[in-house]
Each structure stands twice: as C-alpha cells, then as structure tokens.
Design a protein around this motif. Sequence first.
Motif, PDB file in Angstrom:
ATOM      1  N   TYR A  22     -30.195  20.122 -46.250  1.00  0.00           N
ATOM      2  CA  TYR A  22     -29.815  20.953 -44.997  1.00  0.00           C
ATOM      3  C   TYR A  22     -30.495  20.841 -43.932  1.00  0.00           C
ATOM      4  O   TYR A  22     -31.752  20.127 -43.946  1.00  0.00           O
ATOM      5  N   THR A  23     -29.777  20.782 -42.669  1.00  0.00           N
ATOM      6  CA  THR A  23     -30.576  20.709 -41.741  1.00  0.00           C
ATOM      7  C   THR A  23     -30.183  21.944 -40.525  1.00  0.00           C
ATOM      8  O   THR A  23     -28.976  22.507 -40.657  1.00  0.00           O
ATOM      9  N   ILE A  24     -31.578  22.377 -40.204  1.00  0.00           N
ATOM     10  CA  ILE A  24     -31.199  23.566 -39.145  1.00  0.00           C
ATOM     11  C   ILE A  24     -31.801  23.195 -37.849  1.00  0.00           C
ATOM     12  O   ILE A  24     -32.579  22.790 -37.630  1.00  0.00           O
ATOM     13  N   LYS A  25     -30.854  23.588 -36.992  1.00  0.00           N
ATOM     14  CA  LYS A  25     -31.356  23.359 -35.683  1.00  0.00           C
ATOM     15  C   LYS A  25     -31.564  24.684 -34.910  1.00  0.00           C
ATOM     16  O   LYS A  25     -30.924  25.874 -34.944  1.00  0.00           O
ATOM     17  N   THR A  26     -32.961  25.106 -34.407  1.00  0.00           N
ATOM     18  CA  THR A  26     -33.358  26.136 -33.867  1.00  0.00           C
ATOM     19  C   THR A  26     -33.852  25.550 -32.315  1.00  0.00           C
ATOM     20  O   THR A  26     -33.732  24.241 -31.885  1.00  0.00           O
ATOM     21  N   GLU A  27     -34.132  26.443 -31.511  1.00  0.00           N
ATOM     22  CA  GLU A  27     -34.625  26.132 -30.177  1.00  0.00           C
ATOM     23  C   GLU A  27     -36.051  25.474 -30.439  1.00  0.00           C
ATOM     24  O   GLU A  27     -36.129  24.866 -29.270  1.00  0.00           O
ATOM     25  N   GLY A  29     -36.572  23.054 -32.319  1.00  0.00           N
ATOM     26  CA  GLY A  29     -35.942  21.572 -32.728  1.00  0.00           C
ATOM     27  C   GLY A  29     -35.145  21.674 -34.105  1.00  0.00           C
ATOM     28  O   GLY A  29     -34.672  22.905 -34.434  1.00  0.00           O
ATOM     29  N   SER A  30     -34.914  20.566 -34.713  1.00  0.00           N
ATOM     30  CA  SER A  30     -33.884  20.365 -35.756  1.00  0.00           C
ATOM     31  C   SER A  30     -34.926  19.924 -37.063  1.00  0.00           C
ATOM     32  O   SER A  30     -35.975  19.304 -37.062  1.00  0.00           O
ATOM     33  N   PHE A  31     -34.739  20.809 -38.125  1.00  0.00           N
ATOM     34  CA  PHE A  31     -35.514  20.485 -39.304  1.00  0.00           C
ATOM     35  C   PHE A  31     -34.290  20.215 -40.517  1.00  0.00           C
ATOM     36  O   PHE A  31     -33.406  20.916 -40.635  1.00  0.00           O
ATOM     37  N   SER A  32     -35.015  19.229 -41.129  1.00  0.00           N
ATOM     38  CA  SER A  32     -34.054  19.046 -42.481  1.00  0.00           C
ATOM     39  C   SER A  32     -34.978  19.132 -43.526  1.00  0.00           C
ATOM     40  O   SER A  32     -36.101  18.906 -43.723  1.00  0.00           O
TER      41      SER A  32
END
Length: 76
Positions: A22-27, A29-32
């Motif tokens: 899963y990759t989550i993009k937020t303010e 940054g991007s987290f995998s």
Amino acid sequence: MAKINLTICDICGDRSKDAAPYTIKTEEGSFSADLCEDDAKPIKGVLDRIKNRPVVRRPGRVPVATMEDIEKLKGN
Ligand SMILES: [Zn+2]
C-alpha cells in the motif's frame, strides 16, 4: 527447493497472512507499507467510503479577479 515469495505485513509481521503493498500519499509525504488484510482494514474502509462517495463539484479555489479588481489593487 521452490522459492516462495511471501510479502510479510510491516505491522504485525505475521508470516501466516499474505500482505499486499500500500502507498498512502498525504501532506506529510508518501508512505509505503506491506499490510495484511487485518491491518489494511482501516485503509480499505476509508477507500470504500471514498469510492462510494457522491461526486461533489467544488468551486475552484483560485479567486477570479476581474480587470477592474486588478486596477483597484494598483491604486489607480
Ligand atoms: Zn498485519
């Protein structure tokens, strides 16, 4: 001997459960992360809500200035 490629959950590390990336993009940054079904549940829940939401057209965030407004700002 056969090689088994098993993705292991980054949260619980349970090898008996198959994990998916899963990759989550937020303010911030991007987290995998690789998450098993149980740990991905909150994300999937949010995803389902996003997918099922009614499409709302929001007005543009950029304010539209007329030439008149721009002239006023110039102080003429
Ligand atoms: Zn897990």
